[in-house]
Write a protein that holds these residues in place. Sequence first.
Motif, short mmCIF file in Angstrom:
data_model
loop_
_atom_site.label_atom_id
_atom_site.label_comp_id
_atom_site.label_asym_id
_atom_site.label_seq_id
_atom_site.Cartn_x
_atom_site.Cartn_y
_atom_site.Cartn_z
N MET A 267 0.87 -1.18 0.00
CA MET A 267 0.00 0.00 0.00
C MET A 267 0.91 1.22 0.00
SD MET A 267 -2.86 1.01 2.80
CE MET A 267 -3.73 2.56 2.72
N PRO A 268 0.79 2.09 -1.01
CA PRO A 268 1.65 3.28 -1.06
C PRO A 268 1.52 4.14 0.19
CG PRO A 268 0.46 3.01 -3.12
CD PRO A 268 -0.13 2.02 -2.14
N PHE A 269 2.61 4.76 0.59
CA PHE A 269 2.61 5.63 1.77
C PHE A 269 1.89 6.92 1.42
CE2 PHE A 269 4.17 8.59 4.88
CZ PHE A 269 4.24 7.83 6.04
N SER A 270 0.86 7.26 2.19
CA SER A 270 0.12 8.50 1.98
C SER A 270 -0.69 8.82 3.23
CB SER A 270 -0.82 8.37 0.78
OG SER A 270 -1.84 7.43 1.05
N ASP A 271 -1.27 10.02 3.24
CA ASP A 271 -2.16 10.35 4.35
C ASP A 271 -3.50 9.67 4.09
OD1 ASP A 271 -2.72 12.04 2.18
OD2 ASP A 271 -3.59 13.56 3.46
N THR A 272 -4.19 9.37 5.17
CA THR A 272 -5.49 8.69 5.08
C THR A 272 -6.45 9.37 6.05
OG1 THR A 272 -5.05 7.10 6.86
CG2 THR A 272 -4.30 6.48 4.65
N GLU A 273 -7.67 8.88 6.07
CA GLU A 273 -8.64 9.44 7.02
C GLU A 273 -8.29 9.12 8.46
OE1 GLU A 273 -10.07 5.50 5.47
OE2 GLU A 273 -9.44 7.34 4.51
N TYR A 274 -7.44 8.12 8.68
CA TYR A 274 -7.09 7.71 10.04
C TYR A 274 -5.62 7.95 10.39
CZ TYR A 274 -5.83 3.64 7.23
OH TYR A 274 -5.33 2.83 6.26
N SER A 275 -4.85 8.51 9.46
CA SER A 275 -3.42 8.63 9.69
C SER A 275 -2.83 9.82 8.93
CB SER A 275 -2.74 7.33 9.23
OG SER A 275 -1.36 7.40 9.41
N LEU A 276 -1.83 10.44 9.53
CA LEU A 276 -1.09 11.50 8.84
C LEU A 276 -0.20 10.90 7.75
CD1 LEU A 276 -0.05 13.64 11.94
CD2 LEU A 276 -1.89 14.11 10.31
N GLY A 277 0.14 9.64 7.90
CA GLY A 277 0.94 8.91 6.93
C GLY A 277 0.83 7.43 7.21
N TYR A 278 0.57 6.64 6.18
CA TYR A 278 0.38 5.21 6.38
C TYR A 278 0.78 4.46 5.12
CZ TYR A 278 -1.90 0.77 7.38
OH TYR A 278 -2.14 -0.56 7.59
N GLY A 279 1.46 3.34 5.29
CA GLY A 279 1.81 2.51 4.14
C GLY A 279 2.19 1.12 4.57
N LYS A 280 2.11 0.18 3.61
CA LYS A 280 2.49 -1.21 3.87
C LYS A 280 3.50 -1.63 2.81
CE LYS A 280 -1.94 -2.87 5.66
NZ LYS A 280 -2.98 -3.90 5.47
N VAL A 281 4.47 -2.40 3.23
CA VAL A 281 5.53 -2.84 2.34
C VAL A 281 6.02 -4.22 2.76
CG1 VAL A 281 7.30 -1.66 3.70
CG2 VAL A 281 7.72 -2.11 1.30
N CYS A 282 6.45 -5.00 1.78
CA CYS A 282 7.14 -6.26 2.04
C CYS A 282 8.61 -6.01 1.70
CB CYS A 282 6.57 -7.39 1.18
SG CYS A 282 7.41 -8.97 1.44
N ASP A 283 9.50 -6.15 2.66
CA ASP A 283 10.90 -5.83 2.41
C ASP A 283 11.60 -6.94 1.63
OD1 ASP A 283 11.84 -7.80 4.24
OD2 ASP A 283 12.11 -6.36 5.86
N ARG A 284 12.85 -6.73 1.30
CA ARG A 284 13.60 -7.69 0.46
C ARG A 284 13.85 -9.01 1.16
NH1 ARG A 284 18.55 -3.87 1.35
NH2 ARG A 284 19.62 -4.95 3.04
N PHE A 285 13.59 -9.07 2.47
CA PHE A 285 13.76 -10.30 3.23
C PHE A 285 12.45 -11.07 3.40
CE2 PHE A 285 16.90 -7.17 4.69
CZ PHE A 285 18.06 -7.80 4.29
#
Length: 149
Positions: free
Chosen positions: A107-125
């Motif tokens: 999920m791209p990092f951005s502001d949302t209705e519940y957060s000033l900034g929020y995102g989801k990522v799967c790292d290289r590990f």
Amino acid sequence: MILRGYPSILFDGCCEAALEAYCDIFQGKISNMLRMGDLRFPMPDEEKKRIFQAVFQAQGLYFLACDTFPGHQPSVGANMYLSVDFSNVPQAKACYEALHERGKVIMPFSDTEYSLGYGKVCDRFGIYWELNVPKGSQRILMTVGAWRS
């Protein structure tokens, strides 16, 4: 009586590299590292450098990490996220960018209705992260889909 609970992350031979990356990303430290070679189990020499157990700590973040025993592969999946709340957007965004390098954006990092900034990522590990800058005193608990103040 329960003293504490904490996540433990399994890797397949890349635990040390992952922890070093997380130290850079979160300004953390590694402690209590034991290698497979420190144990009294017979194993090939090339497997003795694997991590039996290590503790990762950064401000407000704590987890155990280890490599699996030789011949046992961890099952990588999206059924668990490590969720990290930040006090400011620039720090959260910087960690998000570092974690998704050679990883995958969920999920791209951005502001949302519940957060000033929020995102989801799967790292290289293969570890899934949820990064959040809460609005006010609210914190979203995505893993169970409930709000908590």
